[in-house]
Design a protein around this motif. Structure first.
Motif, PDB file in Angstrom:
ATOM      1  N   ARG A 361      32.902  13.675 -17.597  1.00  0.00           N
ATOM      2  CA  ARG A 361      32.084  14.347 -18.469  1.00  0.00           C
ATOM      3  C   ARG A 361      30.640  13.577 -18.284  1.00  0.00           C
ATOM      4  N   THR A 362      29.546  14.492 -18.642  1.00  0.00           N
ATOM      5  CA  THR A 362      28.050  13.720 -18.492  1.00  0.00           C
ATOM      6  C   THR A 362      27.552  13.973 -19.821  1.00  0.00           C
ATOM      7  N   TYR A 363      26.815  12.596 -20.343  1.00  0.00           N
ATOM      8  CA  TYR A 363      26.172  12.559 -21.435  1.00  0.00           C
ATOM      9  C   TYR A 363      25.005  12.998 -21.170  1.00  0.00           C
ATOM     10  N   LYS A 364      24.690  13.813 -22.292  1.00  0.00           N
ATOM     11  CA  LYS A 364      23.123  14.298 -21.931  1.00  0.00           C
ATOM     12  C   LYS A 364      22.100  13.476 -22.911  1.00  0.00           C
ATOM     13  N   TRP A 365      21.133  12.871 -22.424  1.00  0.00           N
ATOM     14  CA  TRP A 365      19.921  12.450 -23.038  1.00  0.00           C
ATOM     15  C   TRP A 365      19.327  13.174 -23.917  1.00  0.00           C
ATOM     16  N   GLN A 366      19.374  12.763 -25.248  1.00  0.00           N
ATOM     17  CA  GLN A 366      18.851  13.555 -26.290  1.00  0.00           C
ATOM     18  C   GLN A 366      17.553  13.567 -26.684  1.00  0.00           C
ATOM     19  N   HIS A 367      16.852  12.287 -26.894  1.00  0.00           N
ATOM     20  CA  HIS A 367      15.401  12.221 -27.284  1.00  0.00           C
ATOM     21  C   HIS A 367      14.949  10.792 -26.868  1.00  0.00           C
ATOM     22  N   LEU A 368      13.620  10.762 -26.873  1.00  0.00           N
ATOM     23  CA  LEU A 368      12.858   9.549 -26.472  1.00  0.00           C
ATOM     24  C   LEU A 368      12.096   9.189 -27.628  1.00  0.00           C
ATOM     25  N   THR A 369      12.620   8.082 -28.207  1.00  0.00           N
ATOM     26  CA  THR A 369      12.077   7.360 -29.424  1.00  0.00           C
ATOM     27  C   THR A 369      10.923   6.854 -29.378  1.00  0.00           C
ATOM     28  N   LEU A 395      18.425   7.648 -17.327  1.00  0.00           N
ATOM     29  CA  LEU A 395      19.726   8.841 -17.112  1.00  0.00           C
ATOM     30  C   LEU A 395      20.884   8.390 -16.232  1.00  0.00           C
ATOM     31  N   THR A 396      20.448   7.434 -15.294  1.00  0.00           N
ATOM     32  CA  THR A 396      21.574   6.809 -14.386  1.00  0.00           C
ATOM     33  C   THR A 396      22.518   6.140 -15.352  1.00  0.00           C
ATOM     34  N   CYS A 397      22.083   5.210 -16.044  1.00  0.00           N
ATOM     35  CA  CYS A 397      22.835   4.428 -17.207  1.00  0.00           C
ATOM     36  C   CYS A 397      23.536   5.241 -17.845  1.00  0.00           C
ATOM     37  N   LEU A 398      23.125   6.440 -18.594  1.00  0.00           N
ATOM     38  CA  LEU A 398      23.730   7.210 -19.425  1.00  0.00           C
ATOM     39  C   LEU A 398      24.875   7.918 -18.604  1.00  0.00           C
ATOM     40  N   THR A 399      24.786   8.233 -17.395  1.00  0.00           N
ATOM     41  CA  THR A 399      25.636   8.910 -16.599  1.00  0.00           C
ATOM     42  C   THR A 399      27.055   7.782 -16.136  1.00  0.00           C
ATOM     43  N   LEU A 400      26.720   6.688 -15.905  1.00  0.00           N
ATOM     44  CA  LEU A 400      27.677   5.663 -15.697  1.00  0.00           C
ATOM     45  C   LEU A 400      28.300   4.997 -16.877  1.00  0.00           C
ATOM     46  N   ASP A 436      22.342   3.496 -29.302  1.00  0.00           N
ATOM     47  CA  ASP A 436      23.510   4.129 -29.835  1.00  0.00           C
ATOM     48  C   ASP A 436      23.969   5.127 -28.480  1.00  0.00           C
ATOM     49  N   GLU A 437      22.822   5.908 -28.065  1.00  0.00           N
ATOM     50  CA  GLU A 437      23.232   6.642 -26.699  1.00  0.00           C
ATOM     51  C   GLU A 437      24.065   6.111 -25.583  1.00  0.00           C
ATOM     52  N   LEU A 438      23.517   4.954 -25.378  1.00  0.00           N
ATOM     53  CA  LEU A 438      24.204   4.109 -24.039  1.00  0.00           C
ATOM     54  C   LEU A 438      25.822   3.892 -24.578  1.00  0.00           C
ATOM     55  N   LYS A 439      25.914   3.680 -25.987  1.00  0.00           N
ATOM     56  CA  LYS A 439      27.339   3.003 -26.305  1.00  0.00           C
ATOM     57  C   LYS A 439      28.114   4.274 -26.485  1.00  0.00           C
ATOM     58  N   THR A 440      27.496   5.622 -26.708  1.00  0.00           N
ATOM     59  CA  THR A 440      28.031   6.913 -26.795  1.00  0.00           C
ATOM     60  C   THR A 440      28.627   7.262 -25.337  1.00  0.00           C
ATOM     61  N   ALA A 441      27.757   6.944 -24.545  1.00  0.00           N
ATOM     62  CA  ALA A 441      28.050   7.396 -22.996  1.00  0.00           C
ATOM     63  C   ALA A 441      29.042   6.358 -22.407  1.00  0.00           C
ATOM     64  N   GLU A 442      29.144   5.237 -23.018  1.00  0.00           N
ATOM     65  CA  GLU A 442      30.168   4.088 -22.595  1.00  0.00           C
ATOM     66  C   GLU A 442      31.362   4.496 -23.145  1.00  0.00           C
ATOM     67  N   THR A 443      31.486   4.999 -24.123  1.00  0.00           N
ATOM     68  CA  THR A 443      32.699   5.348 -24.873  1.00  0.00           C
ATOM     69  C   THR A 443      33.324   6.808 -24.172  1.00  0.00           C
ATOM     70  N   MET A 444      32.263   7.657 -23.760  1.00  0.00           N
ATOM     71  CA  MET A 444      32.762   8.816 -23.007  1.00  0.00           C
ATOM     72  C   MET A 444      33.229   8.660 -21.531  1.00  0.00           C
ATOM     73  N   ARG A 445      32.727   7.691 -21.000  1.00  0.00           N
ATOM     74  CA  ARG A 445      32.954   7.125 -19.789  1.00  0.00           C
ATOM     75  C   ARG A 445      34.215   6.472 -19.597  1.00  0.00           C
ATOM     76  N   LYS A 446      34.605   5.840 -20.807  1.00  0.00           N
ATOM     77  CA  LYS A 446      35.622   4.829 -20.826  1.00  0.00           C
ATOM     78  C   LYS A 446      36.988   5.877 -21.094  1.00  0.00           C
ATOM     79  N   GLU A 447      36.887   6.882 -21.914  1.00  0.00           N
ATOM     80  CA  GLU A 447      37.699   7.900 -22.294  1.00  0.00           C
ATOM     81  C   GLU A 447      38.265   8.626 -21.030  1.00  0.00           C
TER      82      GLU A 447
END
Length: 675
Positions: A361-369, A395-400, A436-447
């Motif tokens: 799956r690909t985590y979509k970057w949601q917003h820029l704070t 975006l590459t960090c979120l993908t991986l 938190d976005e990176l942690k969510t992407a990390e969880t998705m990639r691990k799953e």
């Protein structure tokens, strides 16, 4: 007239043979079509200098601004007339194409002519009788096989009939094969005008991008080769009957498509498969015809297969039988990519990449704070000066799901020049973007990785040394060691046998999914049904449950709904005609995968009138579907007009129309109209 006006007028044609993408009707039924549309057709024909005597049928496309003028000069004389010429007009591009069939040995032919003329036509009843005659003989059980003269004539012979003056008569005698019979294998080579099914899977999975050489083992008349060569792909082929002198060339990918099922000698089948395997450097694609006992019973048995009416041999496999035959022959794992199509990888790293990408799956970057206050003015300046670079890095960090290695981000050299390393770049961007976005992407990639490792248990395990470098980095980042990753995956796989856990997860999934429905039997949860778009939103164990079933089936291209049977270890796949553009999709295909028995049952609903309707489509879609609002309004009205209609019972269009007619209503698409 513009495209939208054309589309609306096509919908108003009363008398026509209606297919998913087009309608057909005879020019004698012009009276049943809108006058504006008829006038437009005649103007187009006149502009192309096609006299009205030179076309008999009109083909109007439902979704494209196109039409075809079709010449069937023996429409009324022949029971199944042949196409002589077609003039297809692309009204959007203002271009046309003329195709002639008058010298073809195997032209397209017509069936169900009664749908194309008005009921007042003097030939209407005769046409109805012809269709009823064909249905009684079983000629319309598989409509995909009857579009051309040759296949139609073979089907008639196979069913034990002969055409005499356009009518069906029982054959007085049928030829019986003897053990020493010479089989005409060359007659099994077919003429195609598009890529074969196995080659389409290669295209879909990125193997026809020009990076791989292709060899077609048993290429027949060479249709696939011509198409591949037209796209600049390095493709060669050999065939015993059509290209016997061609060299058998070692290539990256070898396709042996629908070859083993036409070889009557089992040892020769194995030899052909092994020969193709020896030629492949990276991947072998094997495909064969599937069939069940009811199909085989229609033919005359010969050895372990059957003899067709053209004196060709066919060995029909079940999905599980084909997998077993391949694996016993080449001693490698066979991966199902579609019914009757398997991949066998010689390049194990390529295999791992393929399997990983199936479930990634690909985590979509949601917003820029807004930037946090930082002590180092230089960091703020760096980010501002190179914002596009750092956003791409993020975006590459979120993908991986982790910090990329140097060769995983194309601009790593630029990062090194600006800030020193990718790790320092990650520390910098985390001041601007949500951790938190990176942690969510990390969880998705691990799953996703756990899903991949769990499903890999169905194959021969690959040692750590054979894993791709990027996967080794993932293992170290998310699991520390390969042993830990495999242990967690094994535990996950065992969980799909826990029916209590599956039940609780299905009930939980019904609450969190955008759409989906748990059905009950005798007061207990029986199954969860959902659209395939929502599979990635399921709890991980249920993703593994479905993934394990699909190991025996392949991709979900023609499937829309998936049913998880909670207590029986089964998964049912449901494919519907008109799921995305009709309020009442018709069940076209049902596949039951029995994981405990490692078997797959296929059920086709070929006859359109006998396709069950999906009455509660609204339960399986959300507002991301284009017709969601219309479907919601439709179901609300349907429930109002038919309060006693059981949505879980089998019902056909005929029954529904009868029920609505009692309320003096008729149905067109998503709207109800008074009679």
């Amino acid at each position: 007239m513009n495209a939208e006006q054309f589309k609306q007028l096509v919908k108003k044609v009363k008398t026509a043979k209606k297919l998913p993408d087009a309608i057909y009707f005879h020019k004698d039924a012009f009276a049943d079509a809108p006058a504006e549309l008829v006038k437009f057709i005649k103007v187009v024909a006149q502009a192309l200098k096609v006299d009205e005597a030179d076309y008999d049928l009109l083909k109007l496309f439902k979704n494209d601004f196109r039409l075809s003028l079709l010449s069937y000069p023996t429409f009324y004389e022949d029971s199944y007339p042949a196409l002589k010429q077609s003039v297809t007009v692309d009204l959007a591009k203002l271009s046309h194409k003329i195709t002639k069939y008058d010298n073809s040995e195997n032209p397209p032919i017509l069936h169900r002519k009664e749908t194309m003329v008005s009921p007042t036509n003097k030939h209407y009843q005769l046409f109805c009788d012809l269709t009823a005659e064909g249905e009684q003989a079983g000629l319309y059980e598989n409509t995909r096989m009857i579009g051309f003269k040759g296949s139609w004539e073979r089907l008639i012979a196979k069913k034990g009939y002969e055409l005499v003056d356009g009518r069906l008569f029982r054959s007085s005698a049928l030829q019986s094969p003897n053990d020493d019979k010479t089989i005409d294998r060359h007659l099994t080579a077919i003429v195609r005008h598009e890529l074969s099914a196995p080659l389409k899977t290669l295209a879909k999975n990125g193997f026809l991008n020009g990076d791989y050489s292709i060899f077609d083992y048993g290429c027949g008349r060479g249709d696939d080769l011509r198409e591949l060569e037209a796209h600049g792909i390095d493709a060669l082929g050999w065939d015993l009957n059509y290209r016997p002198d061609a060299d058998k060339v070692i290539s990256d990918i070898v396709n042996i498509g629908f070859v083993i099922n036409v070889i009557e000698d089992r040892d020769e089948r194995i030899e052909a498969l092994l020969s193709a395997w020896e030629l492949s450097q990276k991947l072998l694609v094997v495909s064969a015809m599937l069939g069940n006992e009811s199909l085989v019973s229609q033919f005359q048995l010969y050895k372990d297969g059957v003899i067709t009416s053209r004196n060709t041999f066919q060995k029909y496999y079940t999905q599980a039988e084909l997998k077993a035959f391949i694996e016993i022959s080449v001693d490698e794992n066979a991966i199902a990519v579609a019914p009757g199509i398997y991949y066998i990888f010689k390049d194990k790293q390529l295999e791992q990449h393929f399997l990983q990408n199936r479930h990634k799956r690909t985590y979509k970057w949601q917003h820029l704070t807004a930037p946090e206050p930082v002590n180092e003015e230089q960091a703020r300046i760096l980010f501002t000066q190179h914002q596009q670079l750092f956003e791409s890095f993020w975006l590459t960090c979120l993908t991986l799901g982790r910090c990329p290695a140097n060769n995983e981000f194309v601009q790593s050299d630029k990062i090194k020049e600006i800030i020193g390393s990718n790790k320092k770049a990650l520390q910098l961007v985390l001041k601007w973007f949500e951790e938190d976005e990176l942690k969510t992407a990390e969880t998705m990639r691990k799953e996703d990785l756990l899903l991949y490792f769990a499903l890999a248990m169905f194959e021969k395990r690959k040692p750590y040394t054979q894993q791709p470098e990027d996967l080794k980095r993932d293992i170290k980042a998310f699991f520390d060691t390969y042993k830990i990753a495999q242990h967690q995956a094994t535990e996950l796989l065992f969980q799909i046998a826990d029916s209590r856990l599956i039940e609780s997860l299905c009930l939980e999934a019904e609450k969190i999914l955008p759409a989906g429905k748990v059905d009950f039997e005798n007061g207990l949860p029986h199954s969860l049904t959902l659209h395939k778009d929502f599979i990635t939103l399921l709890p991980l164990v249920l993703r593994v449950y479905i993934g394990a079933a699909l190991q025996m089936y392949g991709e979900l291209d023609d499937i829309q709904l998936i049913k998880i049977h909670i207590h029986s270890g089964k998964v049912t796949l449901l494919g519907y005609e008109g799921f995305y553009d009709s309020p009442l999709p018709q069940l076209k295909e049902r596949v039951k995968i029995k994981m405990g028995e490692q078997d797959v049952d296929f059920f086709d609903y070929i006859i359109e009138e006998k396709r069950p309707l999906l009455l509660n489509k609204i339960d399986y879609i959300d507002d991301t579907f284009e017709d969601y609002k219309k479907q919601k309004a439709f179901n609300k009205r349907l429930n109002k007009e038919t309060p006693n209609l059981r949505k879980d019972k089998t019902i056909f269009f005929k029954h529904l129309n009868e029920l609505l007619s009692t309320n003096k209503l008729t149905l067109k698409q998503y709207r109800f109209y008074g009679i």
